[in-house]
Structure formats: C-alpha cells, structure tokens
Design an enzyme around this catalytic site. Structure first.
Site, PDB file in Angstrom:
ATOM      1  N   CYS A 414       0.810  -1.415   0.048  1.00  0.00           N
ATOM      2  CA  CYS A 414      -0.060  -0.082  -0.034  1.00  0.00           C
ATOM      3  C   CYS A 414       0.901   1.268   0.067  1.00  0.00           C
ATOM      4  CB  CYS A 414      -1.147  -0.175   1.059  1.00  0.00           C
ATOM      5  SG  CYS A 414      -0.178  -0.281   2.699  1.00  0.00           S
ATOM      6  N   HIS A 458      -2.742   0.559   6.683  1.00  0.00           N
ATOM      7  CA  HIS A 458      -2.848   0.834   5.285  1.00  0.00           C
ATOM      8  C   HIS A 458      -2.529   2.312   4.759  1.00  0.00           C
ATOM      9  CE1 HIS A 458      -4.439  -0.352   1.361  1.00  0.00           C
ATOM     10  NE2 HIS A 458      -5.162   0.585   1.357  1.00  0.00           N
ATOM     11  N   ASP A 474      -7.584   4.940  -3.915  1.00  0.00           N
ATOM     12  CA  ASP A 474      -6.616   3.698  -3.385  1.00  0.00           C
ATOM     13  C   ASP A 474      -5.962   2.974  -4.193  1.00  0.00           C
ATOM     14  OD1 ASP A 474      -5.424   2.015  -1.855  1.00  0.00           O
ATOM     15  OD2 ASP A 474      -7.145   1.466  -0.709  1.00  0.00           O
TER      16      ASP A 474
END
Lengths: 660, 317
Positions: A414, A458, A474
């Site tokens: 991430c 994250h 994202d």
C-alpha cells in the site's frame, strides 16, 4: 504453642516471604537493568544462606557485614539515581522499591518485619499495573494475593495446627469471599475524573502502531503484527468492507524518500457534508502514545476531549496512554470540499530534481488530458494494466525510490502505491496527500464487535479535484482489489500468509475459536474494567434508576451494597453446621457394645483407659487388642495431630471378643 | 470472687457472643489500611483500573476479616480455672480452661490479664507469659497464664482478656471473661533468724519440744544462728559441709514457730517472711512444726497439707 511477644520469624516463614517477593517482582524482571536483578538475587541468596547458617547475616554482631550492608544500600541508591538520571518516575520508583526490599530481606527478623514484607508484596503487584493492565496481569494479581494471604494465614496459625490442605481451603474461600466486595467497590466507588496531581509522560513505553512519518518499508513491520489496534462495536448497521477506511495521520511532506505529517493539516475543524446512512459505533483504542483517534471516514459526530483537524483527523486532547473508549458517528458517503492555501501549496510540493521518470510520465498524461479526473483515471489504469504486484516482501528500492518502484521493480504494498500515486499526481499539478490509517477489520465470531489489528494498517491517497473537493483514491485497490474488499490476510499469496492467529482458513478453526474467545474476554475486560470511566459509572447509575449522578447516591449505593454482601457472607460464614459425628466416637461405641455383649459394661464415669485396664485385668486374652484400640481411640480424640480414623474403624470391626 | 482458688466446675461461666466480642484493626491492620489507601489514591490519580481492583480486593479482605476474626472467637466459653499457691516474688500460673463447642477449629487464641482501666499499666507489666493455643472443634483446651506474684495474700485474676488476630493479624477480636480465679500468695520465704530449735524455755508438753539434747537423731545443714555446740566438728574436719547434730528429747520432736520469736525483726511483713522461711525449712527437714500466730495456733504436724495450711495462715494474716 509459643510465647506471644516479639518472637523471631521462623525459617519457613522467612523463605516464604522471600518467595512471595520474588514472585511479585517477576513481571518486572525484563524491565530492570541486569545489575539490579543481580543485586536483588544476591541479597536473597545471602538471606537464604544466612538462614541455614552457611553465611553470617549483617547483624550488629557482625559489624563489618553491617557496614557492608549500609554501603551496599548507598551504592544501590546511587546507581539507581545515576541510571535513571535523577528522574523520580515510574521506572526509578520501582527500581528503588526493589532495592529497598532486597535490603529489607536481610533484616526480616521480627514479626513486624514479616508483615511489612508481606504487605509490600501486595504493593509490588501495583507497580506492575503501570506497565500492563491486561487480563493476564489481573490473573497474576489474584495469584499473588492468594499466595500472600495464604502465607499470612499460616503465619497466624502457629505450630502445625493448620495443615496445608486446610490452609489452602481457608485461603481460597477467604479471597473468594472478598471478590464480590471488590466488584461492588469497583463499580460503585465514586469515580473522580482527572489526575489529582501531575502525571509524568510515559517515555520508555514501547510504541507500536502508525507513526507520523512514513519511510518506505515501515508498514511492513506493522503488516505482520497481530497486535490489536482498536476494537469497534457498531450500534446498528455495519458499513460494507470496502468502506472501512479508518483515518489516521496524513503525510503532507516528502523529501522523495521519506514522508512526514508536519503541521499543515492541524488547522481548525473541517465540515464534512455527509450523505447516506449514519453509522453509530464505539471504538476501544489500545494505547499508542500518540493523540490520534481512529474513526471511520468521515466522522460527523464525536464526543469527549477531541477535536477535528482541517485535514479530517480526529485528535485526542491527551496522548492515548491507556485503553480508551469513545463513541462516534460516521457517514461513508461524504464530501470534503475545504482546502486552504497552505494546504494546496503543501499538497503540490515535490523535492526538486527528483523522480525524473515520474515527472516525464505525469507530464505526458497532463499533455493528453483535459481534466484532473482523467489524469487520476489514467494513473489507476496504469497500475492496473502494467505488471504491478502486491506483496508484503518487495525488493529493496535502490536510487530514486519512486522511479525505481514505478519503472523497475513494480512490486510493493500500500505505501509504495500510495506514495507513487501521490508523487505522480503532484507531478501533474494535482493537489494530493498520503493518508495512513487502517483498512478493513474482522468480526469476532463470538461477540458483536470488530477487531482492527496492526496488520490492517494501510496507506491510501487523496486528491483534490475542483469542485468536488478531496477524493479518496486507493491505488492499491487498482492492483489488488481484494486487499480492500477482503482484508489483508486474503490479499496475500499463500506462502506469505500471516501467523496463525491472524489466519482464517480451514485447518486452524479451533485455534481461531480459542483466539476469538480470548479476544472476546479481553474486549469485555476493556469495556467493563479498563474503560470504566466516570461517564460509564454515571450511565450505570442511570440504568439503576438514579436520575442524577451524585456522590451521595453513589456512597449510599456503595454502603448498601457492601452491607448487603457482608450480611450475606456473614450468614454463610457464621452458620452453625449440625455437629458432625466423630467417626472415632462411633467406632469406639461399637467397641463398647461388643465388650458389653461379653459382659463388660463401661461405667458412665469410666474413662477409656480405665475401662481398658479393668477389662484387660480379667480378660488377658483380649488385653493386647483392647489396648491398641484404646490407644488409637485416645489418639484420635485427644492428640494434637489430626489422623485418619480408618485404622481405628478397621481394628474395631475385626475385634471379635468371645464369651468365656 | 470470694471463693479462693475456685475448684474446677463443669459449669460454663461465660460464653463469648456478639455482645461480648469486640473487634478493632490491629497495628498491622492500620499499616495495611494506610497502604490500601495509598494504592487507592494512586489509582484515582493515574486512573488505573487494576489499581482500583486491587485496593478493593484488599479492602474486601479487610471486611471479610471482621467476620472471620469474630468467628474465630465467638462461642468460646470459660469453663474452669485453677492456680496453685505460690510464694511472693515468684510467678503464679493460672490454668484457664476454655471450651470450644462449635465444629470449627480456633487458632491463635491468646489470653491476657486485663483488670479494669484504672491500674492497667501496672497489671499489664505483671504478665510474665501467656500461651497461644489452638482449640480443636468440640473440645477444651487448658491454657497457662503466668503472672508475677509480687505481694503476699492473693493474686486475683479478675478479668481475663481472650483475643485472637487470626487469620491475617490485621484485626484483633477480643472479649473478657470475668473469672473468680485467685491465687494464694504466701509471704516470701526469706529470713536471717535461726529456727528456734532450742526449746527449753517452752516446757515439755508433747506439743512443745522439738529438739532436746538427749538422743542423737542425725545431722542437718548448719544455719546461721545454730548453737556452736551442736556443730558436728568431726564431720567438718573431714571437709564435709558444715552439719549440725540433731538430738531428740522429751519424747516428742516438734518445732514451735512463734510470731513472738520474730519480734526482733519489727516489721510485720519481715516477720511473716521469716515464719514462712521457717515453715519451708521445717517441711524440708521433715520436722513436725506448729505455728503460733497472735490469734491463731496450728497444731504440730507435717506434710504438704499442713504446710499449705500454715503458709495460708501467714498469707492471709
């Protein structure tokens, strides 16, 4: 029997007292400097050897040893002062107490010393609570209280009059009776908010969790940690998995390699324009020694000593030093339109002469696009189309990390994606920032709440698109959509699955059940014990039917509760049981009946021994038998030691006198 | 209170019950209470949930302790007591019998002499030794309470405090037995005067003379004041201890220990001590002796009963 006044403490009690101290200190062992541990053990060993007369103890009879002890004390205090830099904090306090107790062990002679030592063993347990307040710590506390109390009971029943079995029974019933009183006291004792005097900052506490800086590779460490970050209990509806973004620190600044938060977004609160369903939930957060409170994006209502910042974070007034509970309201559909000039500036900032390849790519997109949104889509499409991999164990990035990632290794997790994406956006003149936090969460199978662990940490991106405002993007989702929709443990390839308790596939169902049970217990523990604040007490009082929370009400409830419990326990404890018939007495009565059958009737005033002598004189053939039975009987009835009556019963049964 | 050295009776005199048992934190209890308070204060300050739990657990132990300490003492009865007469200046041991009618064992039972508040300090100092006992269920235990007998006449054990700190020594429960016990205290057996062995002046009735010059009757150790002529010089030459030859005469051998013979001492107490000393000596030597006090005369005799009678007469003079 022993003399009443100021007798010396017997050896066995000295040993037990030492053992109690060592037990109570055990959890601290890993926290102490080794020298303190060595010092304590040496003093304990000295006492033990002194007790068995292998070494002299530092009494005034051995002046040099006595002086040595004083010097030792001085040395220990000096060493503590130096190693804790003169700060009288938690750690130094515990170290000091330990040193004092070590010295006290040498002069544990009189009854008074014994009691002081045992009471300090109780007290030592408390010092442990500054470091840990888990269920295990509570169990440990109970264990120490049971042991110390048991030793005190034994000490108070001098001689061997209290057998070990009875001692343990007495002790455990004693502590068990105190527990209801403890519970009543705990819940009804008026809770006063806030510290009474200054509380120093916990400085040496180990920190796990997110940080205000992000350098590539940081979140990997969190990614393998099963530690719980916080728990969430939803009041009503639960959001979809892909909406579970828990907002944490926001990274504005970058030097090309490291990202940091700075104070750009610390401005006063923002206004979210929420749409759609409202989720009400309470979060129980584990201490992370920072001020962030995690909430579901975007938080629209919150309680307590917290504030919203201009970049949408929720900050507690004080650092989270212990488990805390707060209630929030969120709407996952929201608009976030505010941006200040300084924020816009920071959100476009990139280090000069860095990431040349990235800049070239962004420039090419800018040239072929008409809107910012198109560039965002192009970037996501790029991640999706090109062979990017999601892995928790990426290769090391050499040179310019963003260029290396985007054009060379193309594998990461991430934070790689978020950092690369934000760099791309900024290069294309679109304001963007990295948001860190947690994504996902797992429902406990036994209880109705969600657990968010450190491995759910994250990082994602937010871009500012006129006129929509900040939009969450994202990029990890473009590469590994299952990371977002299913959670991290399903997003990883089989071989890099997480440690056992984190997994949820087939073969470890049982372990998972146990893990869930343990976690459920922990959750209730934190809800009802650790999170029992003045506010919750007020709620409890309202539930009990008291309109106003007032000290008087609490004191009334407390005393009534304690008195009622005491009355109940008094009835149980002082109840007079019907006299148990002594088996020895029954056996002897049978013996007398047998003798009566052959003509010897015991006179009412005749003692057992007299009766035996009388019969033996006439019946020499029975004399031996009679004598041994009588001896067993008198021992049973009158001897100090408690013996089993089985031998007597056996002998009486076998006793078959015949008439002459 | 008036019956001296009450004979053991099976009758239960006093049973401890709710109204007779008092409870108060002991020194150690106060120590623990202070500690618990400190823990509680710390818990409030640091908002430490486990600290709260521990302080209330210890507080609970304290409260529960009240019940257990009470339970350890309640229902105990004073059954009987006894004390053998002693000489002033020695220790009087009272045997106190306590009965436990309940079906649980009593631990760490402690007896002490506690007369009224008025002269408490003095009496407290007089306790020499008190035993600690365990009393089994449905049984009796006899405990010794030793007091210093300082003055003659009698030592009253008017009020016995029975107490216990079991189980944790943080609370002390106690109660009082009003006992009728007293111990006869004989005057101290000391004196410098020689026993009036020379009895010519008394006459020769069969109760009079305890020593004549007629028949040799053995030796006894020399005492200050013995006539020089009775010393066994031959034995002395053989380096034996100094002995005195004893003779019997007049067909009877009884000493008369007379109040009048001690007149030279002046003080009544000293005279009683002297008489006491003579009685002990006479008893030790196996003589018959008579005691003549101004208003009381005890006929010559010997043996422990006679000795007791004579010494009692002195004690109660």
């Amino acid at each position: 029997m022993r003399a009443a006044n100021q007798s010396h403490v017997q050896r066995q009690h000295v040993f037990w007292a030492l053992l109690c101290l060592v037990l109570a200190l055990m959890p601290h062992a890993s926290r102490f400097s080794p020298w303190l541990l060595v010092c304590f053990c040496t003093l304990a060993a000295w006492r033990v050897l002194g007790e068995v007369h292998l070494l002299p103890l530092p009494t005034r009879a051995h002046v040099w040893l006595w002086i040595l002890k004083q010097l030792l004390a001085l040395a220990a205090f000096t060493a503590i002062y130096i190693s804790y830099q003169g700060q009288i904090g938690r750690d130094a306090g515990v170290a000091l107490l330990t040193a004092l107790l070590g010295l006290k062990m040498l002069e544990l002679n009189r009854e008074r010393d014994y009691y002081i030592t045992m009471f300090l063993a109780y007290f030592l347990v408390v010092t442990n609570f500054f470091y840990s307040q888990t269920l295990a710590t509570a169990a440990f506390m109970l264990l120490i209280v049971v042991i110390v109390t048991g030793r005190l009971i034994s000490f108070n029943a001098p001689g061997s009059s209290l057998g070990p079995l009875r001692s343990v029974r007495l002790d455990s019933s004693y502590v068990a009776q105190a527990i209801p009183l403890m519970i009543v006291g705990f819940f009804l004792f008026p809770r006063i908010p806030g510290p009474l005097w200054g509380v120093e900052q916990a400085s040496s506490a180990a920190v796990t969790g997110l940080s205000s800086e992000m350098s590539i590779g940081h979140i990997t460490e969190l990614g393998v940690s099963d530690e719980i970050a916080f728990r969430v209990a939803f009041d009503g509806a639960v959001p979809r998995a892909q909406d579970l973004y828990w907002r944490g620190p926001i990274m504005w600044h970058t030097d090309g390699r490291n990202w940091s938060a700075g104070d750009v977004g610390d401005g006063p609160a923002v206004t979210f324009f929420g749409e759609g369903p409202v989720y009400r939930y309470s979060v129980t957060i584990e201490p992370h020694y920072e001020r962030w409170l995690f909430g579901l994006d975007a938080v629209t209502q919150f309680d307590g000593d917290a504030r919203h910042t201009s970049d949408g974070r929720l900050l507690s007034k004080n650092r989270i030093r212990q488990r805390q509970r707060y209630t929030l309201e969120s709407q996952t559909d929201f608009k976030f339109p505010t941006i200040t000039d300084s924020e816009r500036q920071a959100a476009l900032e990139l280090p000069t002469n860095f990431h040349p390849l990235t800049h070239r790519l962004a420039d090419s997109w800018r040239a072929t696009s008409t809107t910012d949104a198109e560039i965002v889509n192009k970037a996501l499409a790029h991640f999706n189309r090109e062979p990017f991999n999601y892995t928790l164990t990426p290769q090391v990035l050499r040179g310019d990390p963003i260029d290396a990632f985007l054009f060379d290794t193309r594998e990461g997790f991430c934070e790689h994606y978020a950092a690369a994406f934000v760099t791309l956006m900024r290069a294309a003149q679109i304001p963007a920032r990295v948001v860190t936090g947690y994504q996902g969460g797992e429902f406990n199978s036994l209880s109705d709440y969600m657990v968010i662990r450190q491995r759910d940490a994250h990082a994602w991106a937010e871009v500012y698109l006129d006129p929509l405002g900040w939009i969450r993007v994202d990029p990890t989702g473009a590469v590994a959509p299952e990371r977002v929709s299913l959670g991290i443990s399903r997003a990883l390839p089989q071989r890099s699955r997480l440690p056992i308790l984190g997994t949820d596939f087939g073969s470890v169902h049982l372990l998972r059940g146990v893990g869930d049970l343990w976690d459920a217990m922990n959750y209730n523990w934190s809800q009802w014990v650790l999170g029992y604040t003045p506010k919750r007490q007020q709620q409890l009082l309202e539930d009990l039917g008291f309109e106003n929370w007032h000290y008087a009400n609490l004191v009334f409830l407390l005393t009534t509760g304690l008195a009622a419990l005491m009355a109940l326990i008094a009835v149980l404890v002082l109840r007079s049981r019907p006299p148990r018939i002594d088996p020895a007495f029954v056996a002897y009565a049978l013996f007398c009946r047998k003798l009566a059958r052959v003509g010897f009737i015991r006179e009412p005033s005749e003692g057992a021994v007299d009766f035996a002598n009388r019969v033996s004189r006439i019946r020499a053939d029975l004399a031996e038998e009679i004598e041994s039975i009588t001896k067993l009987y008198t021992m049973q009835r009158y001897a100090e030691v408690e013996t089993s009556a089985s031998q007597l019963i056996y002998r009486v049964r076998r006793f078959k006198p015949r008439k002459l | 209170m008036s019956t001296p050295a009450a004979a053991p009776t099976a009758q239960i005199l006093i049973t401890l019950n709710r109204k007779r048992v008092y409870i108060f934190p002991s020194k150690h209890g106060i120590m623990l209470a202070v500690m618990v308070f400190v823990i509680l204060l710390g818990s409030v300050n640091y908002d430490n949930a486990l600290g709260y739990l521990l302080s209330f657990l210890l507080f609970g132990l304290f409260l529960i302790g009240v019940l257990h300490t009470y339970r350890n003492l309640t229902g105990l009865s004073y059954v009987a007591g006894d004390a053998k007469p002693v000489f002033a200046g020695s220790d009087a041991t009272f045997k106190v019998t306590i009965e436990n009618t309940a079906d649980w064992q009593r631990y760490n039972i402690h007896l002490a002499h506690r007369p009224g508040l008025s002269n408490r300090w003095r009496r407290r100092r007089s306790i020499v030794r008190a035993e600690i006992a365990t009393i089994k269920p449905r049984s009796i235990a006899t405990m010794n309470l030793t007091l210093a007998a300082t003055t003659r006449v009698s030592l009253h054990l008017t009020r016995v405090r029975i107490s216990s700190v079991f189980p944790l020594s943080i609370l002390r429960a106690w109660g009082y037995f009003e006992t009728p016990l007293q111990c006869l205290v004989y005057p101290q057996a000391i004196g410098q005067l020689a026993m009036p062995l020379d009895v010519h002046a008394i006459g020769e009735s069969n109760v009079g003379v305890s020593q004549g010059n007629d028949d040799f009757a053995g030796f006894r150790p020399y005492q200050a004041g013995d006539p020089i002529r009775t010393i066994a010089w031959k034995n002395l030459a053989k380096q034996d201890p100094v002995l005195v030859k004893r003779f019997t005469g007049g067909g009877s051998s009884a000493v008369r220990l007379r109040w009048a013979d001690t007149a030279v001492l002046g003080d009544t107490e000293l005279r009683l001590c002297q008489l006491s000393h003579w009685i002990v000596e006479a008893e030790r030597l196996g003589l018959d002796y008579a005691l003549e006090l101004p208003e009381l005369t005890i006929d010559p005799n010997s043996g422990s009963a006679h000795c007791h009678a004579c010494l009692s007469a002195l004690a109660l003079y």
